[in-house]
Design a protein around this motif. Structure first.
Motif, PDB file in Angstrom:
ATOM      1  N   ILE A  38     -11.774   6.324   0.480  1.00 59.96           N
ATOM      2  CA  ILE A  38     -10.616   5.478   0.166  1.00 59.96           C
ATOM      3  C   ILE A  38      -9.583   5.546   1.299  1.00 59.96           C
ATOM      4  O   ILE A  38      -8.991   4.530   1.687  1.00 59.96           O
ATOM      5  CB  ILE A  38      -9.987   5.908  -1.178  1.00 59.96           C
ATOM      6  N   ASP A  39      -9.380   6.734   1.871  1.00 62.09           N
ATOM      7  CA  ASP A  39      -8.428   6.881   2.984  1.00 62.09           C
ATOM      8  C   ASP A  39      -8.897   6.108   4.208  1.00 62.09           C
ATOM      9  O   ASP A  39      -8.089   5.496   4.922  1.00 62.09           O
ATOM     10  CB  ASP A  39      -8.263   8.367   3.334  1.00 62.09           C
ATOM     11  N   MET A  40     -10.224   6.129   4.479  1.00 61.22           N
ATOM     12  CA  MET A  40     -10.743   5.396   5.636  1.00 61.22           C
ATOM     13  C   MET A  40     -10.567   3.893   5.453  1.00 61.22           C
ATOM     14  O   MET A  40     -10.285   3.161   6.409  1.00 61.22           O
ATOM     15  CB  MET A  40     -12.214   5.758   5.873  1.00 61.22           C
ATOM     16  N   VAL A  41     -10.734   3.397   4.211  1.00 67.03           N
ATOM     17  CA  VAL A  41     -10.504   1.981   3.936  1.00 67.03           C
ATOM     18  C   VAL A  41      -9.039   1.644   4.176  1.00 67.03           C
ATOM     19  O   VAL A  41      -8.701   0.611   4.765  1.00 67.03           O
ATOM     20  CB  VAL A  41     -10.914   1.648   2.485  1.00 67.03           C
ATOM     21  N   ALA A  42      -8.133   2.525   3.718  1.00 67.60           N
ATOM     22  CA  ALA A  42      -6.696   2.292   3.906  1.00 67.60           C
ATOM     23  C   ALA A  42      -6.312   2.280   5.385  1.00 67.60           C
ATOM     24  O   ALA A  42      -5.348   1.606   5.777  1.00 67.60           O
ATOM     25  CB  ALA A  42      -5.894   3.361   3.161  1.00 67.60           C
ATOM     26  N   MET A  43      -7.087   3.014   6.196  1.00 69.82           N
ATOM     27  CA  MET A  43      -6.821   3.035   7.648  1.00 69.82           C
ATOM     28  C   MET A  43      -7.257   1.739   8.322  1.00 69.82           C
ATOM     29  O   MET A  43      -6.943   1.495   9.482  1.00 69.82           O
ATOM     30  CB  MET A  43      -7.556   4.209   8.290  1.00 69.82           C
ATOM     31  N   GLY A  44      -8.014   0.898   7.606  1.00 67.02           N
ATOM     32  CA  GLY A  44      -8.472  -0.358   8.178  1.00 67.02           C
ATOM     33  C   GLY A  44      -9.804  -0.266   8.882  1.00 67.02           C
ATOM     34  O   GLY A  44     -10.199  -1.209   9.596  1.00 67.02           O
ATOM     35  N   LEU A  45     -10.533   0.836   8.698  1.00 66.63           N
ATOM     36  CA  LEU A  45     -11.845   0.974   9.334  1.00 66.63           C
ATOM     37  C   LEU A  45     -12.835   0.011   8.701  1.00 66.63           C
ATOM     38  O   LEU A  45     -12.786  -0.267   7.495  1.00 66.63           O
ATOM     39  CB  LEU A  45     -12.355   2.406   9.196  1.00 66.63           C
ATOM     40  N   SER A  46     -13.771  -0.504   9.495  1.00 66.64           N
ATOM     41  CA  SER A  46     -14.761  -1.453   8.986  1.00 66.64           C
ATOM     42  C   SER A  46     -15.803  -0.741   8.144  1.00 66.64           C
ATOM     43  O   SER A  46     -15.961   0.488   8.213  1.00 66.64           O
ATOM     44  CB  SER A  46     -15.449  -2.156  10.162  1.00 66.64           C
TER      45      SER A  46
END
Length: 297
Positions: free
Chosen positions: A31-39
């Motif tokens: 979830i944190d990686m998604v929030a960072m905008g990672l593909s």
């Protein structure tokens, strides 16, 4: 000096690699990686870079999936979380068609030896009868023992009520705690049942510590209610069982378990008949197998 520099580079690389998975990748990390905008490709590559299954601790239960969708995690990433094993790459087709070759018949399958675990869907437990706790996406076998030790309880109450109150038959296992330690308060369990069995053969019960052993009631006799067989209902823990594959059930608890001693009791259908000291009535004590575990503080 050049040799020392090469040695220092290798040492640092080894330390970095050793620290890469000191933290188990969890739902919150995704979830944190998604929030960072990672593909999605980057996130899936991070999941596939796990050196071993123990490096991942994903919760793909219904509650876990709700949290992932609330965190805007895509279905493609969730699919990889459910089945992290990377798909094998397909072979590159040959440009030139090969010459026809006679195909030999496939050999007859060899029967597996009794008790051997059979390779299966990575999201299901091994095809071996037993109870399994799903830790991340690893299946941990809950070791069991046959319940063959029992004692009579409630004699004082029966005596003071002139036999109107029944006595009970208590099964017990030695030791104050189980060697199977489950780290979650609402763990996910799976049953792989014997041929012809079902999840209804299992009861989840809370065990009582008494001295150097753990006990639970498996029958009663005497008194106004005569005799009856089975575990004491007040000690049962409610759960739901969903049939997910051949002889396989997924177990869902309705509430968190408090710290203590528990066990899945599977009745074998055998009964030991008992009669009260007054000779009036009799009842049965169920025999079976106990898959015990501990929820630590």
């Amino acid at each position: 000096m050049r040799k020392f520099g090469s040695f220092l580079f290798v040492l640092l690389a080894t330390c970095v690699w050793g620290q890469q998975f000191s933290h188990r990748l969890s739902n919150q990390d995704v979830i944190d990686m998604v929030a960072m905008g990672l593909s999605d490709d980057v996130i899936m590559a991070k999941i596939h870079s796990a050196a071993k299954p123990e490096d991942l601790a994903f919760d793909t239960s219904t509650e876990g999936l709700k949290a992932l969708k609330a965190g805007k995690v895509s279905d493609a990433v969730i699919k990889v979380m459910i089945n992290p094993a990377p798909a094998s790459s397909a072979p590159t087709p040959s440009v030139v068609a090969p010459a026809p070759v006679a195909v030999a018949p496939a050999p007859a399958p060899v029967a597996a030896s009794p008790g051997a675990a059979v390779a299966s869907d990575p999201n299901l437990p091994p095809a071996e009868v037993g109870v399994y706790w799903k830790d991340g996406y690893c299946f941990m076998r809950v070791e069991s023992e046959i319940v063959s030790q029992a004692k009579v309880g409630g004699r004082a109450g029966s005596m003071f009520t002139y036999g109107m109150r029944s006595e009970h038959w208590d099964a017990y296992v030695n030791g104050t705690t189980s060697r199977n330690r489950v780290k979650e308060r609402r763990p996910s369990f799976y049953f792989y049942v014997p041929d012809g069995g079902s999840a209804s053969d299992f009861f989840l019960i809370k065990l009582e510590k008494k001295g150097n052993r753990r006990e639970f009631q498996i029958g009663s006799f005497g008194g106004l209610t005569a005799g009856k067989s089975g575990v004491k209902r007040s000690k049962e823990v409610v759960f739901k069982a969903e049939h997910v594959a051949v002889r396989t059930y997924r177990v869902t608890l309705e509430e968190d378990l408090k710290p203590g001693e528990y066990g899945f009791f599977m009745e074998t259908g055998q009964q030991a008949m008992m009669s009260s000291n007054r000779g009036g009535t009799s009842g049965g004590a169920a025999a079976g197998r106990l898959y015990d575990f501990t929820i630590p503080d």
